[in-house]
Design an enzyme around this catalytic site. Sequence first.
Site, short mmCIF file in Angstrom:
data_model
loop_
_atom_site.label_atom_id
_atom_site.label_comp_id
_atom_site.label_asym_id
_atom_site.label_seq_id
_atom_site.Cartn_x
_atom_site.Cartn_y
_atom_site.Cartn_z
N ASP A 51 0.85 -1.19 0.00
CA ASP A 51 0.00 0.00 0.00
C ASP A 51 0.89 1.24 0.00
O ASP A 51 1.79 1.38 0.84
CB ASP A 51 -0.90 0.00 1.24
CG ASP A 51 -1.94 1.10 1.18
OD1 ASP A 51 -3.02 0.86 0.60
OD2 ASP A 51 -1.68 2.21 1.70
N HIS A 73 -5.52 14.40 -9.34
CA HIS A 73 -5.71 12.99 -9.69
C HIS A 73 -4.89 12.55 -10.91
O HIS A 73 -4.44 11.39 -10.96
CB HIS A 73 -7.19 12.70 -9.91
CG HIS A 73 -7.98 12.68 -8.63
ND1 HIS A 73 -7.98 11.60 -7.79
CD2 HIS A 73 -8.74 13.63 -8.03
CE1 HIS A 73 -8.75 11.85 -6.73
NE2 HIS A 73 -9.22 13.09 -6.86
N GLU A 91 -4.83 2.40 -4.06
CA GLU A 91 -3.37 2.52 -4.14
C GLU A 91 -2.68 1.27 -3.62
O GLU A 91 -1.50 1.30 -3.25
CB GLU A 91 -2.89 3.75 -3.34
CG GLU A 91 -3.18 3.70 -1.85
CD GLU A 91 -4.53 4.29 -1.47
OE1 GLU A 91 -4.64 4.74 -0.31
OE2 GLU A 91 -5.45 4.29 -2.30
N ASP A 136 -2.74 9.21 -10.85
CA ASP A 136 -2.86 8.12 -11.83
C ASP A 136 -1.51 7.81 -12.47
O ASP A 136 -1.16 6.64 -12.68
CB ASP A 136 -3.87 8.50 -12.92
CG ASP A 136 -5.30 8.52 -12.40
OD1 ASP A 136 -5.53 8.02 -11.29
OD2 ASP A 136 -6.17 9.07 -13.11
N ASN A 179 -2.98 12.99 -4.39
CA ASN A 179 -4.18 13.41 -5.12
C ASN A 179 -4.66 14.79 -4.71
O ASN A 179 -5.08 15.60 -5.55
CB ASN A 179 -5.32 12.39 -4.91
CG ASN A 179 -5.13 11.14 -5.74
OD1 ASN A 179 -4.54 11.17 -6.82
ND2 ASN A 179 -5.62 10.02 -5.24
#
Length: 315
Positions: free
Chosen positions: A199, A212, A242, A216, A207
Amino acid sequence: MEGLYRALYLLAWIGLPLGVGLQLLAHPPRGWEGWAYPLFGLLFLAALRRGPKEAPRLLVHALGCYLLFEMARAREAWWVVGFWSPSLYLLSAFAYPLPWALLAGAFWGGALALFPLWLGHGEGVIYGHFALSQPVLLALALLLARFRELYGQTRFWKEQALTDPLTGLPNRRALEMALEREAARVERGEEPFSLVLLDLDDFKRVNDEKGHPEGDRLLKEVGRYLVGHVRKGDLVGRWGGEEFALLLPKTHGEQAARLAERLREGLKGLGVTASLGVATYGGDLADLYRRADQALYRAKEGGKDRVVRSTAELG
């Protein structure tokens, strides 16, 4: 397999001039007929320049005209064209979607079947076989095209169902299926495997602060890094959000933890840290998920940017 397909494509193009050459030997052109061959050659070359995807649309009509031309030249031996007519229907099937493929194939098939009548050679068993074979060959080619279309649709939806659209990695469902297959191998006596849950730390901040699109981009970059730095046979997938997962076949907990440590250190080069939980299969997949998730939770609680193994294995 890609090399095989290229070889088959090349073979198809080599066969075409060889067939033309054999016809020239058997029936040398007379008068104006010799001028038609350069024209057909230019049409075939124009099709070749369009590549495998676009070539059939031009080639199907060029080949149809060429076969009628050779049928007229051969006269009593017109039936030799029948050896090449299947390629016309296959090209129609590849050139157009249904029902346009049916229309194109039926047009040229009808022309081939009727042309011997116009030449005055439409009688006897040979003509009967030739005329009857044309709709049968067309039908088989169209069935092949339909099966290819259905296979393509099935493959598309299967890939959509098992692939994460952002990273292109296997999604959670694909990973669960792979874990089930690996568990079955262990039950047959093979070595155990390990699961690593990874993680990214403080990903929400990325973000919130950078947007975002940057988040990404980072997820895709992390995915590429993980795939490039695991062993052959290991499987990397996106577990969700994530979080990534690594399936490590024939790998005990200590080996999995060492690999996880290398990945944790390497991710810092991307400007991100990660917490990782490691667990080894012990006969129950649900328990494996639970232990790996608990180990990941302890890594987070312990300050992040660390690898934690399942306590059940350490104890």
